[in-house]
Design a protein around this motif. Structure first.
Motif, PDB file in Angstrom:
ATOM      1  N   ILE A  51       4.573  11.018 -19.418  1.00 52.98           N
ATOM      2  CA  ILE A  51       5.797  11.616 -19.955  1.00 52.98           C
ATOM      3  C   ILE A  51       6.865  11.510 -18.974  1.00 52.98           C
ATOM      4  N   LEU A  52       6.428  12.063 -17.694  1.00 49.78           N
ATOM      5  CA  LEU A  52       7.467  11.903 -16.442  1.00 49.78           C
ATOM      6  C   LEU A  52       7.730  10.412 -16.009  1.00 49.78           C
ATOM      7  N   GLY A  53       6.878   9.546 -16.204  1.00 45.99           N
ATOM      8  CA  GLY A  53       6.972   8.447 -15.806  1.00 45.99           C
ATOM      9  C   GLY A  53       6.780   7.902 -14.484  1.00 45.99           C
ATOM     10  N   PHE A  54       5.820   8.388 -13.749  1.00 43.85           N
ATOM     11  CA  PHE A  54       5.661   8.115 -12.317  1.00 43.85           C
ATOM     12  C   PHE A  54       4.055   7.442 -12.289  1.00 43.85           C
ATOM     13  N   ASN A  55       3.899   6.753 -11.410  1.00 37.77           N
ATOM     14  CA  ASN A  55       2.576   6.007 -11.120  1.00 37.77           C
ATOM     15  C   ASN A  55       1.972   6.401  -9.878  1.00 37.77           C
ATOM     16  N   ALA A  56       2.321   7.347  -9.132  1.00 36.87           N
ATOM     17  CA  ALA A  56       1.829   7.954  -7.743  1.00 36.87           C
ATOM     18  C   ALA A  56       0.346   8.562  -8.460  1.00 36.87           C
ATOM     19  N   HIS A  57      -0.475   8.882  -7.365  1.00 39.54           N
ATOM     20  CA  HIS A  57      -1.758   9.120  -7.940  1.00 39.54           C
ATOM     21  C   HIS A  57      -1.907  10.581  -7.201  1.00 39.54           C
ATOM     22  N   ASP A  70       0.824  -1.244  -0.023  1.00 37.51           N
ATOM     23  CA  ASP A  70       0.028  -0.084   0.025  1.00 37.51           C
ATOM     24  C   ASP A  70       0.947   1.328   0.085  1.00 37.51           C
ATOM     25  N   ARG A  71       0.650   2.342  -1.066  1.00 37.95           N
ATOM     26  CA  ARG A  71       1.409   3.360  -0.767  1.00 37.95           C
ATOM     27  C   ARG A  71       0.807   4.282   0.086  1.00 37.95           C
ATOM     28  N   LYS A  72       1.640   5.101   0.648  1.00 38.21           N
ATOM     29  CA  LYS A  72       1.136   5.908   1.745  1.00 38.21           C
ATOM     30  C   LYS A  72       0.312   7.019   1.310  1.00 38.21           C
ATOM     31  N   LYS A  73      -0.508   7.845   2.174  1.00 39.87           N
ATOM     32  CA  LYS A  73      -1.319   8.878   1.733  1.00 39.87           C
ATOM     33  C   LYS A  73      -0.678  10.321   2.240  1.00 39.87           C
ATOM     34  N   ILE A  74      -0.499  11.070   1.524  1.00 38.90           N
ATOM     35  CA  ILE A  74      -0.226  12.443   1.664  1.00 38.90           C
ATOM     36  C   ILE A  74      -1.319  13.542   1.602  1.00 38.90           C
ATOM     37  N   THR A  75      -1.800  14.327   2.340  1.00 38.88           N
ATOM     38  CA  THR A  75      -2.669  15.334   2.181  1.00 38.88           C
ATOM     39  C   THR A  75      -1.965  16.726   1.997  1.00 38.88           C
ATOM     40  N   ILE A  76      -2.134  17.540   1.008  1.00 41.00           N
ATOM     41  CA  ILE A  76      -1.650  18.860   1.140  1.00 41.00           C
ATOM     42  C   ILE A  76      -2.703  19.827   1.128  1.00 41.00           C
ATOM     43  N   VAL A  77      -2.726  20.626   2.136  1.00 46.03           N
ATOM     44  CA  VAL A  77      -3.909  21.582   2.505  1.00 46.03           C
ATOM     45  C   VAL A  77      -3.396  22.850   1.556  1.00 46.03           C
ATOM     46  N   GLY A  78      -4.131  23.181   0.817  1.00 45.92           N
ATOM     47  CA  GLY A  78      -3.667  24.585   0.031  1.00 45.92           C
ATOM     48  C   GLY A  78      -3.201  24.160  -1.506  1.00 45.92           C
ATOM     49  N   ARG A  80       6.603  12.790  -8.612  1.00 47.15           N
ATOM     50  CA  ARG A  80       7.536  12.230  -9.437  1.00 47.15           C
ATOM     51  C   ARG A  80       8.677  11.357  -8.526  1.00 47.15           C
ATOM     52  N   ARG A  81       8.450  11.500  -7.372  1.00 47.27           N
ATOM     53  CA  ARG A  81       9.547  10.435  -6.653  1.00 47.27           C
ATOM     54  C   ARG A  81       8.640   9.180  -6.197  1.00 47.27           C
ATOM     55  N   GLU A  82       7.498   9.354  -6.443  1.00 50.30           N
ATOM     56  CA  GLU A  82       6.543   8.084  -6.104  1.00 50.30           C
ATOM     57  C   GLU A  82       6.528   7.921  -4.484  1.00 50.30           C
ATOM     58  N   THR A  83       6.463   9.053  -4.028  1.00 44.93           N
ATOM     59  CA  THR A  83       6.815   8.823  -2.357  1.00 44.93           C
ATOM     60  C   THR A  83       5.379   8.372  -1.686  1.00 44.93           C
ATOM     61  N   ALA A  84       4.303   8.956  -2.546  1.00 40.72           N
ATOM     62  CA  ALA A  84       2.953   8.390  -1.884  1.00 40.72           C
ATOM     63  C   ALA A  84       1.797   9.042  -2.861  1.00 40.72           C
TER      64      ALA A  84
END
Length: 313
Positions: free
Chosen positions: A53-59, A2-10, A24-28
Motif C-alpha cells: 500500500i505504501l509502496g516500499f521495497n525495503a525489507h 546492496d542495501r545497507k542493514k540497520i538493526t533496531i534493538v527493542g 518507507r524511505r527505503e533507507t536500508a
C-alpha cells in the motif's frame, strides 16, 4: 546495489515506529530484535504487509537472535525500561545500564564495524556505556538527544509564533535531562533571531517546557514515554550518516582533548553540535555561549558526571 542493514534493538514503540519510517524511505533493510521474539516478528510482518500500500521495497524482519543482526551498518539501541509518571530519566540508571551493557557486548561480537545510536535513558550515560563496552571509535557511537530536544523547542516556538515549523532552526545542547540547555541565541526563524519574535518571558516559558517535554508526554500517556518524535529524530541521524548529508545536529558524543577542555566535559558523552556524515562524528563545533548559558551548561555536565561516577565503568 546492496542495501545497507540497520538493526533496531527493542521492538517497542520507538523501535517499531522507527522501522516503519526507515522502511518507507527505503533507507536500508531492517532487523528488529527483541527479547520477546514474537513482538519483533509480529511488528516486522505487520510493517511488511503495509508495503504494497505504501509502496516500499525495503525489507523488515523480526528476530530474538543476535546472529541475525550480523554485519549491520547501523545499530540503534532503544531497549530498556521506559519512564513512568514521576520518574526522572536518571531513575532508570542501574536497570538500563545492565540492558545497554549486554546489548553492546552483542553488537561488538556481531557487528564490529557498525555505527551505534543510543536512545535508552539516561541517554548520555548509556551512550558512554555503549562506547566503553564496545570499544568502538568515538566517532561511531553517539546518543540521540539534541535532535529530539531541538524539535520540541522548534515546535513550541512555532505554536507560539504561528510561523511554520519549516522556518524554525532550534538549538539545544547539554545532557538529555532536566538540565538540558536550549540556546535562544542560536535559535532562528528564517535566519532571524528568535528574540525578534518572542519576549524574554515567552521564550523562558518555552525553554522550561522543552526541558520537561518528555515528562509532559509521560504524564499524559501514563503507561510509557514519547515515541513518534524520538523515532523521527533517529531517522534524521541515520539518514545523515548513510546518505552522507553532513547535517549539523546536536548529539551526545564523547568529548576529549582540546574540544573536551573547551567544553569542560573531558571524558564524558554530552550533547554538542556535530557535523554528522558517512564517518559518523566528522566535526564537533565550538559555540560561543553567554555567561548564563555557560552556567547552565556546567550544571548539565555536572549532572551527567554524577551519574557516570555511580557506574564505575
Amino acid at each position: 546495489m546492496d542495501r545497507k542493514k540497520i538493526t533496531i534493538v527493542g521492538a517497542g514503540n520507538i523501535g517499531s515506529t522507527l522501522a516503519l519510517l526507515l522502511a518507507r524511505r527505503e533507507t536500508a533493510d531492517i532487523t528488529l530484535i527483541d527479547i520477546n521474539e514474537g513482538i519483533a516478528k509480529g511488528k516486522a510482518l505487520d510493517i511488511m504487509e503495509a508495503s504494497p500500500i505504501l509502496g516500499f521495497n525495503a525489507h523488515v524482519v523480526g528476530t530474538g537472535n543476535y546472529e541475525d543482526t550480523a554485519n549491520s551498518d547501523v545499530v540503534v539501541i532503544t531497549a530498556g525500561f521506559p519512564r513512568k509518571p514521576g520518574m526522572s530519566r536518571d531513575d532508570l540508571l542501574f536497570k538500563n545500564f545492565e540492558v545497554v551493557k549486554s546489548v553492546s557486548e552483542q553488537i561488538k561480537k556481531y557487528s564490529p564495524n557498525a555505527f551505534v545510536i543510543v536512545v535508552t535513558n539516561p541517554l548520555d550515560v548509556m551512550t558512554y556505556t555503549a562506547l566503553k563496552v564496545t570499544g568502538f571509535p568515538k566517532e561511531k557511537v553517539l546518543g540521540m538527544a539534541g535532535a529530539l530536544d531541538a524539535a520540541r523547542f522548534a515546535y513550541f516556538i512555532s505554536e507560539k509564533t504561528k510561523i511554520s515549523v519549516e522556518n524554525i532552526r532550534a538549538f539545544v545542547i547539554g545532557g538529555h535531562g532536566d538540565d538540558m540547555v536550549p540556546l535562544k541565541n542560536y535559535t532562528t526563524i528564517s535566519g532571524v533571531p528568535v528574540t525578534k519574535f518572542l519576549s524574554e518571558e515567552e521564550l523562558n516559558k518555552i525553554i522550561e517546557r522543552t526541558r520537561f517535554g518528555g515528562g509532559e508526554i509521560v504524564q499524559l500517556l501514563k503507561t510509557g514515554s514519547a515515541f513518534y518524535a524520538p523515532a523521527a529524530a533517529i531517522l534524521e541521524m541515520v539518514i545523515s550518516i548513510l546518505w552522507n548529508k553532513r547535517k549539523i545536529i546536536p548529539c551526545s558524543v564523547y568529548l576529549d582533548g582540546e574540544i573536551g577542555e573547551y567544553y569542560g566535559a573531558s571524558g564524558l558523552c554530552v550533547g554538542v553540535p556535530i557535523v554528522l556524515g558517512r564517518n559518523g562524528v566528522e566535526e564537533i563545533i565550538k559555540l560561543d555561549l553567554s555567561e548564563e548559558e555557560w552556567q547552565q551548561w556546567k550544571k548539565s555536565v555536572e549532572s551527567v558526571k554524577r551519574l557516570v561516577e555511580k557506574l564505575h565503568l
